[in-house]
Design an enzyme around this catalytic site. Structure first.
Site, mmCIF file in Angstrom:
data_model
loop_
_atom_site.group_PDB
_atom_site.id
_atom_site.type_symbol
_atom_site.label_atom_id
_atom_site.label_comp_id
_atom_site.label_asym_id
_atom_site.label_seq_id
_atom_site.Cartn_x
_atom_site.Cartn_y
_atom_site.Cartn_z
ATOM 1 N N GLY A 142 78.291 2.966 30.840
ATOM 2 C CA GLY A 142 78.176 3.343 29.444
ATOM 3 C C GLY A 142 78.257 4.840 29.229
ATOM 4 N N CYS A 143 77.347 5.349 28.413
ATOM 5 C CA CYS A 143 77.352 6.773 28.062
ATOM 6 C C CYS A 143 77.025 7.674 29.245
ATOM 7 C CB CYS A 143 76.361 7.023 26.933
ATOM 8 S SG CYS A 143 76.780 6.166 25.391
ATOM 9 N N ALA A 144 76.380 7.139 30.263
ATOM 10 C CA ALA A 144 76.054 7.945 31.440
ATOM 11 C C ALA A 144 77.271 8.211 32.311
ATOM 12 C CB ALA A 144 74.973 7.260 32.274
ATOM 13 N N ALA A 145 78.374 7.500 32.056
ATOM 14 C CA ALA A 145 79.530 7.566 32.942
ATOM 15 C C ALA A 145 80.192 8.934 32.954
ATOM 16 C CB ALA A 145 80.553 6.497 32.551
ATOM 17 N N PHE A 338 73.346 10.303 29.806
ATOM 18 C CA PHE A 338 72.302 9.273 29.795
ATOM 19 C C PHE A 338 72.907 7.957 29.322
ATOM 20 C CE2 PHE A 338 70.345 13.300 28.126
ATOM 21 C CZ PHE A 338 69.807 13.721 29.327
#
EC number: 2.3.1.233
Length: 377
Positions: A142-145, A338
């Site tokens: 997700g956004c942590a990628a 995150f």
């Protein structure tokens, strides 16, 4: 968490689709579409509190609100990725003063569509990358990628100090819109997420940008169901727990520990590039790290002008730092993403304005050639 030899994260290239929706349009649509929703007023307040003024969509809003089925949506994802990614790749290569033949690994990150083989295979076949270029698709962070991609590129350059890594992020969040999901978290996400593409090169030698020195990852135990996708016949359904806004109380100490482990001090840091999932994340980081709001101005600008663009947030925010003239030589910085898990991926490093590759004498030519053959095999 580890300290290793360095690699430089160069200037990112950013692209956003041409279709724009404003906060006012979003609020009007929510009022009209969910007129009878018992928590409509709460949803409207939450959307307003995001501070997101504009978002970019890969399709006109009329098409975005339709759901032709998961298969057709994924076809749109693939077609639009192939149409739009090459331009940001070319720009990122130019920013880093490299070309496709010099790239040893492509890291492709996206959580809003699916392809197998990955888009990395298509890029290698169509854009002049060597057949021996390694491929690393990251689809489930997700956004942590965005932060994970930077850290894996750093790790690769530690293993192969002469190597160059291309990172590509392609996020069409609007293709995950689900008209039947009327939970507060889902409706809030409809007013928060936007579409964007980005690319950046991590150079093992030379380059201007953030010279990566240490990276780390942290999973908050027992938070797997706080941010997730439910995969159904209609595609990806975004699930957001009400506890998510408070995650920085758990993750701010992780960032503090990474900085301390590197022998630095958070108050002495010069720049912060962090994922802006919402304004609460940035506000809480100011509070728990005891930092003034301006330290997160680039992330907040991304949130305001483009919304939460998932793994592309950190690259868009970093591009804004470059647009602002970059940082002073050896300025200390942190970059962090995150996402689901709850996961944090973070790195620290110094700014460098060295945009020239180190020269090599004739005696090193054979060694460099041998390394190149090994990488391409």
């Amino acid at each position: 968490m580890r300290g290793e030899p360095m690699a430089t994260l160069c200037r990112p290239a950013i692209a956003v689709p041409e279709h724009v929706i404003t906060m006012q349009q979003t609020l009007d649509l929510a009022r009209e579409t969910h007129a009878g929703h018992p928590q409509r007023d709460l949803v409207l307040r939450l959307i307003q509190n995001t501070g997101v003024q504009t978002r970019h969509l890969v399709q006109p809003i009329e098409e975005t609100l339709k759901h032709p089925g998961f298969e057709l949506r994924n076809r749109v994802y693939e077609a639009e990725a192939k149409r739009r990614v090459p331009d940001v790749v070319r720009q990122a290569l130019a920013h880093a003063e490299t070309d496709a033949s010099e790239i040893d690994l492509i890291v492709y990150v996206s959580c809003t569509g699916f392809m197998m083989p990955s888009l990395t295979a298509w890029l290698i076949n169509t854009m002049g990358f060597r057949p021996g270029t390694r491929q690393l698709p990251i689809a489930q962070l997700g956004c942590a990628a965005g932060g994970a991609a930077i850290n894996r590129a750093h790790d690769f350059c530690v293993a192969y100090p002469e190597a160059n890594v291309l990172i590509v992020s392609c996020e069409f969040c609007s293709l995950c819109y689900q008209p039947t999901d009327i939970g507060v978290g889902s409706l809030l996400s409809n007013g928060l997420f936007g579409d964007a593409l980005s690319a950046a090169v991590v150079r093992g030698q030379g380059g201007t940008g953030m010279r990566l020195e240490r990276n780390g990852s942290h999973l908050v135990p027992d938070t797997e169901d706080w941010i997730s996708y439910a995969v159904r016949d209609t595609g990806f359904h975004f699930l957001l727990d009400k506890r998510v806004p408070g995650t920085m109380e758990m993750l701010a100490p992780v960032l503090q520990d990474l900085v301390d482990l590197h022998g630095w001090s958070v108050p002495d840091m010069d720049f912060f590039i962090v994922h802006a999932g919402g304004p609460r994340i940035l506000d809480d980081l100011c509070h728990f790290l005891k930092l003034p709001p301006e330290m997160f101005r680039y992330s907040r600008a991304t949130l305001t002008e483009r919304g939460n663009i998932a793994s592309s947030v950190v690259f868009d925010a970093l591009a804004r730092l470059f647009d602002d003239g970059g940082a002073a030589e050896s300025a200390q910085g942190l970059i962090a993403g995150f996402g689901p898990g709850i996961t944090a991926e973070a790195a620290v490093g110094r700014w460098t304005n060295d945009d020239l590759r180190p020269s090599v004498d004739a005696g090193l030519d054979e060694l460099e050639l041998t390394a190149g053959v090994a990488l391409s095999g």
